[in-house]
Design a protein around this motif. Sequence first.
Motif, mmCIF file in Angstrom:
data_model
loop_
_atom_site.group_PDB
_atom_site.id
_atom_site.type_symbol
_atom_site.label_atom_id
_atom_site.label_comp_id
_atom_site.label_asym_id
_atom_site.label_seq_id
_atom_site.Cartn_x
_atom_site.Cartn_y
_atom_site.Cartn_z
ATOM 1 N N GLN A 218 0.824 -1.202 0.000
ATOM 2 C CA GLN A 218 0.000 0.000 0.000
ATOM 3 C C GLN A 218 0.857 1.250 0.000
ATOM 4 O O GLN A 218 2.060 1.209 0.283
ATOM 5 N N GLU A 219 0.189 2.344 -0.280
ATOM 6 C CA GLU A 219 0.805 3.660 -0.146
ATOM 7 C C GLU A 219 1.228 3.882 1.306
ATOM 8 O O GLU A 219 0.480 3.564 2.238
ATOM 9 N N PHE A 220 2.422 4.421 1.506
ATOM 10 C CA PHE A 220 2.877 4.777 2.853
ATOM 11 C C PHE A 220 2.492 6.226 3.125
ATOM 12 O O PHE A 220 2.790 7.118 2.340
ATOM 13 N N LEU A 221 1.815 6.444 4.236
ATOM 14 C CA LEU A 221 1.325 7.770 4.583
ATOM 15 C C LEU A 221 2.368 8.474 5.444
ATOM 16 O O LEU A 221 2.461 8.260 6.662
ATOM 17 N N ARG A 222 3.160 9.325 4.812
ATOM 18 C CA ARG A 222 4.327 9.916 5.491
ATOM 19 C C ARG A 222 3.937 10.850 6.634
ATOM 20 O O ARG A 222 4.623 10.931 7.634
ATOM 21 N N SER A 223 2.839 11.571 6.482
ATOM 22 C CA SER A 223 2.491 12.580 7.485
ATOM 23 C C SER A 223 1.525 12.052 8.542
ATOM 24 O O SER A 223 0.971 12.823 9.311
ATOM 25 N N ALA A 224 1.336 10.740 8.577
ATOM 26 C CA ALA A 224 0.284 10.178 9.415
ATOM 27 C C ALA A 224 0.651 10.166 10.892
ATOM 28 O O ALA A 224 1.793 9.902 11.272
ATOM 29 N N THR A 225 -0.347 10.448 11.728
ATOM 30 C CA THR A 225 -0.225 10.323 13.180
ATOM 31 C C THR A 225 -1.328 9.394 13.670
ATOM 32 O O THR A 225 -2.496 9.555 13.309
ATOM 33 N N ASP A 226 -0.959 8.430 14.481
ATOM 34 C CA ASP A 226 -1.886 7.430 14.986
ATOM 35 C C ASP A 226 -3.017 8.077 15.796
ATOM 36 O O ASP A 226 -2.784 8.940 16.643
ATOM 37 N N GLY A 227 -4.261 7.650 15.537
ATOM 38 C CA GLY A 227 -5.412 8.212 16.233
ATOM 39 C C GLY A 227 -5.368 7.977 17.728
ATOM 40 O O GLY A 227 -5.797 8.833 18.518
ATOM 41 N N TRP A 228 -4.858 6.840 18.148
ATOM 42 C CA TRP A 228 -4.734 6.534 19.575
ATOM 43 C C TRP A 228 -3.771 7.511 20.251
ATOM 44 O O TRP A 228 -4.025 7.977 21.362
ATOM 45 N N VAL A 229 -2.684 7.836 19.547
ATOM 46 C CA VAL A 229 -1.706 8.778 20.091
ATOM 47 C C VAL A 229 -2.317 10.170 20.222
ATOM 48 O O VAL A 229 -2.161 10.849 21.244
ATOM 49 N N HIS A 337 -11.161 0.786 15.846
ATOM 50 C CA HIS A 337 -10.798 1.537 17.048
ATOM 51 C C HIS A 337 -9.776 2.598 16.660
ATOM 52 O O HIS A 337 -9.343 2.685 15.502
ATOM 53 N N LEU A 338 -9.353 3.412 17.624
ATOM 54 C CA LEU A 338 -8.460 4.537 17.342
ATOM 55 C C LEU A 338 -7.098 4.101 16.828
ATOM 56 O O LEU A 338 -6.416 4.881 16.156
ATOM 57 N N GLY A 339 -6.693 2.890 17.122
ATOM 58 C CA GLY A 339 -5.429 2.394 16.603
ATOM 59 C C GLY A 339 -5.495 1.977 15.145
ATOM 60 O O GLY A 339 -4.468 1.652 14.542
ATOM 61 N N GLN A 340 -6.693 1.979 14.558
ATOM 62 C CA GLN A 340 -6.876 1.586 13.162
ATOM 63 C C GLN A 340 -7.101 2.782 12.251
ATOM 64 O O GLN A 340 -7.487 2.621 11.097
ATOM 65 N N VAL A 341 -6.881 3.992 12.774
ATOM 66 C CA VAL A 341 -7.040 5.197 11.965
ATOM 67 C C VAL A 341 -5.830 6.095 12.183
ATOM 68 O O VAL A 341 -5.189 6.061 13.236
ATOM 69 N N VAL A 342 -5.499 6.880 11.170
ATOM 70 C CA VAL A 342 -4.398 7.846 11.284
ATOM 71 C C VAL A 342 -4.871 9.193 10.749
ATOM 72 O O VAL A 342 -5.724 9.266 9.865
ATOM 73 N N ARG A 343 -4.302 10.232 11.310
ATOM 74 C CA ARG A 343 -4.610 11.595 10.861
ATOM 75 C C ARG A 343 -3.468 12.080 9.995
ATOM 76 O O ARG A 343 -2.314 12.125 10.425
ATOM 77 N N THR A 344 -3.753 12.407 8.740
ATOM 78 C CA THR A 344 -2.759 12.944 7.828
ATOM 79 C C THR A 344 -3.019 14.436 7.623
ATOM 80 O O THR A 344 -3.997 14.989 8.140
ATOM 81 N N GLY A 347 -6.478 14.721 6.233
ATOM 82 C CA GLY A 347 -7.636 14.263 6.998
ATOM 83 C C GLY A 347 -7.428 12.858 7.528
ATOM 84 O O GLY A 347 -6.321 12.317 7.524
ATOM 85 N N TRP A 348 -8.518 12.246 7.978
ATOM 86 C CA TRP A 348 -8.459 10.909 8.556
ATOM 87 C C TRP A 348 -8.387 9.838 7.479
ATOM 88 O O TRP A 348 -9.027 9.952 6.430
ATOM 89 N N VAL A 349 -7.615 8.783 7.756
ATOM 90 C CA VAL A 349 -7.495 7.627 6.870
ATOM 91 C C VAL A 349 -7.707 6.371 7.707
ATOM 92 O O VAL A 349 -7.133 6.230 8.792
ATOM 93 N N LEU A 350 -8.531 5.451 7.195
ATOM 94 C CA LEU A 350 -8.817 4.203 7.876
ATOM 95 C C LEU A 350 -7.851 3.117 7.382
ATOM 96 O O LEU A 350 -7.592 3.017 6.164
ATOM 97 N N LEU A 351 -7.346 2.306 8.311
ATOM 98 C CA LEU A 351 -6.383 1.258 7.998
ATOM 99 C C LEU A 351 -6.893 -0.102 8.474
ATOM 100 O O LEU A 351 -7.871 -0.198 9.215
ATOM 101 N N ASP A 352 -6.184 -1.152 8.057
ATOM 102 C CA ASP A 352 -6.326 -2.493 8.642
ATOM 103 C C ASP A 352 -7.755 -3.015 8.611
ATOM 104 O O ASP A 352 -8.383 -3.251 9.640
ATOM 105 N N PHE A 353 -8.261 -3.236 7.406
ATOM 106 C CA PHE A 353 -9.598 -3.790 7.238
ATOM 107 C C PHE A 353 -9.600 -5.317 7.356
ATOM 108 O O PHE A 353 -10.525 -5.982 6.893
ATOM 109 N N GLU A 354 -8.577 -5.849 7.985
ATOM 110 C CA GLU A 354 -8.424 -7.299 8.080
ATOM 111 C C GLU A 354 -9.475 -7.932 8.981
ATOM 112 O O GLU A 354 -9.809 -9.098 8.853
ATOM 113 N N GLY A 355 -10.030 -7.168 9.928
ATOM 114 C CA GLY A 355 -10.899 -7.767 10.926
ATOM 115 C C GLY A 355 -10.060 -8.467 11.987
ATOM 116 O O GLY A 355 -8.859 -8.221 12.112
ATOM 117 N N GLU A 356 -10.659 -9.360 12.725
ATOM 118 C CA GLU A 356 -9.960 -10.082 13.790
ATOM 119 C C GLU A 356 -9.113 -11.206 13.187
ATOM 120 O O GLU A 356 -9.657 -12.175 12.643
#
Length: 473
Positions: A218-229, A337-344, A347-356
């Motif tokens: 996938q594309e690497f999101l250089r400016s991303a900050t973890d939503g949990w952080v 959850h907040l660990g599955q989203v990043v703020r660039t 705006g917001w980007v959703l990650l890890d659609f793998e499920g459990e």
Amino acid sequence: MTQLEELLAGWIPRQRWFAGKGIPIDELTVESQHVLITGLPGLRILVVAVSQEGAADRYQVLLGLRPAGTLGADLAHAEIGTAEVDTAAGAKPQWCALYDAAHDPELTAEILERLAGSTPNGASANAVRFRRLPETTIRTGLRSLVLSGEQSNTSLVYGEDYVLKVFRRLWPGHNPDLELTAALTGSPFVARVHGWLEVDLTDEHTATPVPTTLAMLQEFLRSATDGWVLAGTSVRDLYEMPDTAPGDAGGDFAGESERLGSATASVHRELARALPTDLLGPGAVTELAESMVERLHSAADQVGELKPYTARLRAAFDAFAELEEPLPVQRVHGDYHLGQVVRTDAGWVLLDFEGEPAVPVAQRQRLSSPLRDVAGMLRSFDYAARYQLVEHPRAEELTGTARAWARRSRDAFCAGYAAAGGIDPEKHLTVLRAFEYDKAVYEVLYEARHRPSWLRIPLDSIAALAGGTPSTQ
């Protein structure tokens, strides 16, 4: 066991992504080996079957080979062991240092080369196949680096361009992360997919080979900050001035929560357009509610602290079972959850659609209510507000502040979700409450097993959601 299998049996249980920790391995076999680079240094993809307590799981190992005694300090931490190996067809076996090649940028460059189509992929039956999306150009010659912090998978960043997620635990079938992210191609709320690796694995139920995802580029999101952080920083700042209302604090998170709710609704709408949807009738809803009740009682049997709340939780599940209107279902994120989203910057980007990852692919592909994702994020706000109070000397004093932050974030997220065209959570509280309680029950069991000091987080949330004090019924 062969030498290689004996070494793997000692190495795999120590890896963060191994799901069977604490359970003895009955048998380990290398189910298949796929050579990407012959000779030394060499690179192979192994599919390893691990049997524990009568159940078998498959794992992917990127195996690196170098002459014995030549593993440098930069790869010593990735060492698996030393064994005699056939390094090339017809060649005499050699003693080799074996290691996790995910940490060797010299070898992982080959994966990027093959995804780019720069070398033949030899896509014959049972071989690893390299796939690239149409009209996609992949840069090569980029050095890889393993990201720290992941547990169930391993991610390699190539330069500042790509991230390769290597799926460690393998289930036959296309991984939902690839399937859903590819369906969302063009959305500003997901990272673009460029390509993937797959191999045929035999489905034990049908005894037929099934194309199975090994990794996804996938594309690497250089400016991303973890939503949990970001959320944790907002809460920490608020704790420094507990007499200030969350809305008056400099690091107020409500605006970000509202924008995240809007992004989530947009993704749900796009998934509903691109993939199948359905309506669950009363019978199917009742079955879903019964499964929630079953999980509740199972968890209460294992965690005694949950028992005082079972009556009220059961009442919420029973109310859900009596739902009269059909329940819209579709493909959803599944572990949101907040660990599955990043703020660039955009705006917001959703990650890890793998499920459990511990659940078979077929189960993760089942349609569900989008309010399941909403409930997961609402539970995450509660965790973000409370986890810093674990063993905090002023925990009792700050509890009200934590609840106020979580409530403000919840309300803003739901408002943003509804305004962007999602199902209005406030108008479907019976459904939302059932999914929230179900997630909280899961959290109780998880924390009791893995982080006992965090058990109060879901228990206190259940108490608050259920009306304050525990029921004695």
